[in-house]
Design a protein around this motif. Sequence first.
Motif, mmCIF file in Angstrom:
data_model
loop_
_atom_site.group_PDB
_atom_site.id
_atom_site.type_symbol
_atom_site.label_atom_id
_atom_site.label_comp_id
_atom_site.label_asym_id
_atom_site.label_seq_id
_atom_site.Cartn_x
_atom_site.Cartn_y
_atom_site.Cartn_z
ATOM 1 N N UNK A 297 29.188 35.448 34.562
ATOM 2 C CA UNK A 297 28.287 34.462 33.949
ATOM 3 C C UNK A 297 26.848 34.613 34.429
ATOM 4 N N UNK A 298 26.613 35.575 35.325
ATOM 5 C CA UNK A 298 25.264 35.768 35.835
ATOM 6 C C UNK A 298 24.820 34.696 36.797
ATOM 7 N N UNK A 299 25.800 34.056 37.473
ATOM 8 C CA UNK A 299 25.474 32.976 38.402
ATOM 9 C C UNK A 299 25.147 33.486 39.808
ATOM 10 N N UNK A 300 25.671 34.665 40.154
ATOM 11 C CA UNK A 300 25.393 35.206 41.484
ATOM 12 C C UNK A 300 25.542 36.717 41.472
ATOM 13 N N UNK A 301 24.971 37.347 42.482
ATOM 14 C CA UNK A 301 25.127 38.785 42.686
ATOM 15 C C UNK A 301 26.525 39.053 43.230
ATOM 16 N N UNK A 302 27.152 40.115 42.751
ATOM 17 C CA UNK A 302 28.484 40.436 43.254
ATOM 18 C C UNK A 302 29.015 41.731 42.682
ATOM 19 N N UNK A 303 30.276 41.997 42.994
ATOM 20 C CA UNK A 303 30.930 43.240 42.583
ATOM 21 C C UNK A 303 31.714 43.048 41.299
ATOM 22 N N UNK A 304 31.785 44.108 40.527
ATOM 23 C CA UNK A 304 32.645 44.167 39.346
ATOM 24 C C UNK A 304 33.281 45.545 39.330
ATOM 25 N N UNK A 305 34.543 45.602 38.947
ATOM 26 C CA UNK A 305 35.254 46.877 38.887
ATOM 27 C C UNK A 305 35.422 47.262 37.419
ATOM 28 N N UNK A 306 34.877 48.411 37.066
ATOM 29 C CA UNK A 306 34.983 48.946 35.707
ATOM 30 C C UNK A 306 36.097 49.984 35.679
ATOM 31 N N UNK A 307 36.996 49.863 34.713
ATOM 32 C CA UNK A 307 38.145 50.762 34.583
ATOM 33 C C UNK A 307 38.068 51.418 33.212
ATOM 34 N N UNK B 129 44.755 60.015 32.841
ATOM 35 C CA UNK B 129 44.131 59.612 34.093
ATOM 36 C C UNK B 129 43.199 58.421 33.946
ATOM 37 N N UNK B 130 42.886 57.812 35.083
ATOM 38 C CA UNK B 130 42.114 56.566 35.106
ATOM 39 C C UNK B 130 40.882 56.732 35.992
ATOM 40 N N UNK B 131 39.752 56.262 35.479
ATOM 41 C CA UNK B 131 38.499 56.176 36.236
ATOM 42 C C UNK B 131 38.269 54.721 36.610
ATOM 43 N N UNK B 132 37.885 54.462 37.847
ATOM 44 C CA UNK B 132 37.564 53.107 38.279
ATOM 45 C C UNK B 132 36.335 53.156 39.173
ATOM 46 N N UNK B 133 35.419 52.227 38.946
ATOM 47 C CA UNK B 133 34.173 52.220 39.717
ATOM 48 C C UNK B 133 33.865 50.830 40.222
ATOM 49 N N UNK B 134 33.409 50.759 41.457
ATOM 50 C CA UNK B 134 32.897 49.526 42.023
ATOM 51 C C UNK B 134 31.410 49.444 41.710
ATOM 52 N N UNK B 135 31.023 48.440 40.936
ATOM 53 C CA UNK B 135 29.638 48.234 40.551
ATOM 54 C C UNK B 135 29.145 46.928 41.161
ATOM 55 N N UNK B 136 27.865 46.864 41.455
ATOM 56 C CA UNK B 136 27.288 45.639 41.997
ATOM 57 C C UNK B 136 26.041 45.280 41.199
ATOM 58 N N UNK B 137 25.954 44.010 40.821
ATOM 59 C CA UNK B 137 24.813 43.571 40.016
ATOM 60 C C UNK B 137 24.698 42.051 40.118
ATOM 61 N N UNK B 138 23.555 41.552 39.687
ATOM 62 C CA UNK B 138 23.314 40.127 39.607
ATOM 63 C C UNK B 138 22.517 39.820 38.357
#
Length: 288
Positions: free
Chosen positions: A221-231, A182-191
């Motif tokens: 690159x830490x240029x802006x706040x945004x979403x990243x998906x961790x799998x 099985x697979x875990x996926x998460x929507x993360x937000x950071x800047x």
Amino acid sequence: MGRSRNAGRGQSAEAVVEAVDGGLAQLVPDRDRARAWTLLIDGAPQSHVDLDDPAHLAFEYQRRLGHIIDLAAPSGRPVQAVHLGGGAFTLARYTAATRPRSTQQVVERDAALVQLVRRALPLDPNARIRVRSTDARAGLAKIPDGWADLVIVDVFSGARTPAHLTSVEFLTEVRRTLKDGGVYAANLADGPPLAHLRGQISTAAAVFPELALVADPAVLRGKRFGNAVLVASAHPLPVAELTRRAASDPHPARVEHGRALTDFTGGAAAVTDAAAVASPAPPPSVFR
């Protein structure tokens, strides 16, 4: 939380506005799609749904999660999925449309929001989607061992991921519910400086042997706040195909994995329940 080029473009006279447990909910019509709507909570875009085409994913991060849903099993095969965080049930609708006969459980704490979405954007009555109005971690605890092919986490309270959904103990519960492959996926937000994101990668690495991260290069690159998906998974991930799909999106993303992803964490420590904090609040400019 996410960005869509269509968010807020509808006519305000047609919008549905109601108070829900998490704040003020707005369902704003999409001028470009006859039966499509964007859900905002306190002005922050949460979901986009096209009732005529539930396989359409407007938000960047939801397209990336859609790729993971597509690659979690052979094309069209039904899956058993858990969605922690419901919003407008966009990803559950997508799974039902692309993988008919899938069995899904959605856990959304905001009962008033669930009622609003069910009324204004009704689910396909033939879709096997069960919605529980409870806390995400409490709902996860009720999932049987080894039940899920997919666990997707997209939980935001006041545009922040709650602290108790960021720890090793939480991810240990996620792994308990997953099938062996099985697979875990998460929507993360950071800047910048990406301390939360780095810590979440280290936290997942403490529980799962296989990881990948999908994000806009400017976010990485830490240029802006945004979403990243961790799998994450106990088995190797389809990194090459995920990379190809992410690169071909309207807003191309990069996939990091292996040593490069380990290096990206910069030695950040895994997060435990005792030390967990909510993800950082986005700057006001994100939603302008």
